[in-house]
Motif scaffolding. Structure first.
Motif, mmCIF file in Angstrom:
data_model
loop_
_atom_site.group_PDB
_atom_site.id
_atom_site.type_symbol
_atom_site.label_atom_id
_atom_site.label_comp_id
_atom_site.label_asym_id
_atom_site.label_seq_id
_atom_site.Cartn_x
_atom_site.Cartn_y
_atom_site.Cartn_z
ATOM 1 N N LEU A 1 1.132 -1.099 0.219
ATOM 2 C CA LEU A 1 -0.030 0.112 0.131
ATOM 3 C C LEU A 1 0.788 1.034 0.385
ATOM 4 O O LEU A 1 0.824 2.117 -0.518
ATOM 5 N N GLU A 2 1.751 1.195 0.727
ATOM 6 C CA GLU A 2 2.538 2.547 0.544
ATOM 7 C C GLU A 2 3.651 2.358 -0.912
ATOM 8 O O GLU A 2 3.523 3.450 -0.725
ATOM 9 N N MET A 3 3.479 1.245 -1.116
ATOM 10 C CA MET A 3 4.559 1.701 -2.447
ATOM 11 C C MET A 3 3.641 1.687 -3.188
ATOM 12 O O MET A 3 4.442 2.721 -3.757
ATOM 13 N N ARG A 4 2.937 1.460 -3.457
ATOM 14 C CA ARG A 4 1.637 1.964 -4.346
ATOM 15 C C ARG A 4 1.275 3.892 -4.610
ATOM 16 O O ARG A 4 1.871 4.589 -5.226
ATOM 17 N N GLY A 5 1.219 3.960 -2.692
ATOM 18 C CA GLY A 5 0.924 5.399 -2.790
ATOM 19 C C GLY A 5 2.266 5.769 -3.159
ATOM 20 O O GLY A 5 2.145 7.676 -3.707
ATOM 21 N N PHE A 6 3.677 5.917 -2.892
ATOM 22 C CA PHE A 6 5.123 6.359 -3.738
ATOM 23 C C PHE A 6 4.918 6.514 -5.201
ATOM 24 O O PHE A 6 5.069 7.537 -4.898
ATOM 25 N N ILE A 7 4.174 5.658 -5.343
ATOM 26 C CA ILE A 7 4.943 5.588 -6.790
ATOM 27 C C ILE A 7 4.054 6.842 -7.549
ATOM 28 O O ILE A 7 3.927 7.289 -8.633
ATOM 29 N N ASP A 8 2.649 6.381 -7.134
ATOM 30 C CA ASP A 8 1.326 7.409 -7.675
ATOM 31 C C ASP A 8 1.891 8.573 -6.609
ATOM 32 O O ASP A 8 1.501 9.681 -8.119
ATOM 33 N N ARG B 1 -1.328 -8.119 -6.968
ATOM 34 C CA ARG B 1 -2.373 -7.464 -6.806
ATOM 35 C C ARG B 1 -2.225 -6.031 -7.146
ATOM 36 O O ARG B 1 -3.226 -4.995 -7.910
ATOM 37 N N ILE B 2 -1.834 -5.737 -5.334
ATOM 38 C CA ILE B 2 -1.981 -4.072 -5.006
ATOM 39 C C ILE B 2 -1.216 -3.418 -6.351
ATOM 40 O O ILE B 2 -1.720 -2.550 -6.128
#
Length: 281
Positions: free
Chosen positions: A166-173, A200-201
């Motif tokens: 979730l944190e990785m996704r947020g950082f990328i976005d 999947r996330i």
């Protein structure tokens, strides 16, 4: 999906030419090279030297699966020292430039660290400070990546940073660029989670994938083992990759190397990847 092998999987001192030849003989589709401080693919590599490496690949029929580097363990975008942070940014710029010249479409980037247990004396940076510095640096580098047509792939590593999908996704976005994504390492998540969840996330954000295996009971760096010898649920991993429509390179990063007959790990890994990817009946 295409089958790749990372240059670090070969014995110490193996030339790029010999690694390419072995990778081809073992049945790989591509090889992932590393930008180093010095040597035949160093920071000061000339256009002529890069053209020679590109020709070696073409002559052998291998693709460049990606361009990694270990230099971010020495130079971190999150460092407390400004000169160190600037050097890390310069390394990334050089990595982008080199990848474009060699024909790679993505680079592996470690955006910094909060702390690194396996590097004695590694500095410890407050998490929020590290996050801000890393995000600022990657966001500024994104336009250069886009101009070169080379994606920045943020790798999940043991750096006490970006610890959940979730944190990785947020950082990328938060970078706001489609040229920033994940260089997802399957084995690196197993000590604390499940790679199929990460896949999947992260979804379409995944630019490249590293295959490793890890045995939780062993713990630490000793937990990394041959593919199919650890706790990675590879059927679930492949199913998740198929679910998100990933059809790029899955590249084995086999660390540690064998003590004896080091070349054999390349052939063993190729066979294991065939089984994982369903290339054998």
């Amino acid at each position: 999906m295409k089958k790749g092998i990372n240059i670090w999987s070969f014995g110490d001192g193996v030339s790029i030419k010999d690694a390419i030849a072995t990778a081809k003989d073992a049945g790989f589709d591509g090889i992932e090279l590393s930008l180093n401080e010095t040597g035949e693919l160093g920071l000061e590599a000339t256009d002529s030297e890069l053209a020679d490496i590109k020709l070696q690949l073409a002559d052998t029929g291998l693709e460049l699966a990606g361009l990694a580097t270990g230099l971010y363990w020495s130079y971190a975008m999150t460092s407390e020292t400004e000169a160190n942070r600037l050097k890390a940014i310069d390394v990334c710029k050089k990595q982008i430039e080199t990848a474009a010249k060699l024909g790679a479409d993505a680079i592996l980037v470690i955006p910094g660290a909060v702390g690194v247990d396996f590097i004695p004396g590694s500095e410890v940076v407050p998490y929020d400070v590290a996050y801000g510095r890393a995000l600022e640096a990657i966001t500024k580098l994104a336009p250069e990546a886009e101009a070169a047509g080379v994606s920045i792939g943020i790798e999940n590593v043991w750096n006490k940073f970006l610890l959940s999908p979730l944190e990785m996704r947020g950082f990328i976005d938060a970078t706001g660029s489609k040229y920033v994504g994940s260089y997802f390492d399957v084995g690196n998540t197993v000590y604390s989670g499940y790679p199929e969840h990460w896949i999947r996330i992260l979804g379409h954000r995944i630019k490249k994938v590293h295959f490793k295996d890890y045995r939780r009971q062993a713990g630490g760096l000793h937990g990394f083992v041959d593919l199919l010898a650890g706790d990675v649920d590879y059927p679930a991993v492949v199913a998740a990759l198929q679910e998100i429509g990933y059809d790029g390179y899955v590249t084995a990063e086999m660390i540690p190397q064998y003590t004896h007959h080091t070349k054999q790990i390349i052939y063993n890994t190729s066979g294991a990847m065939d089984a994982i990817l369903g290339r054998k009946g």
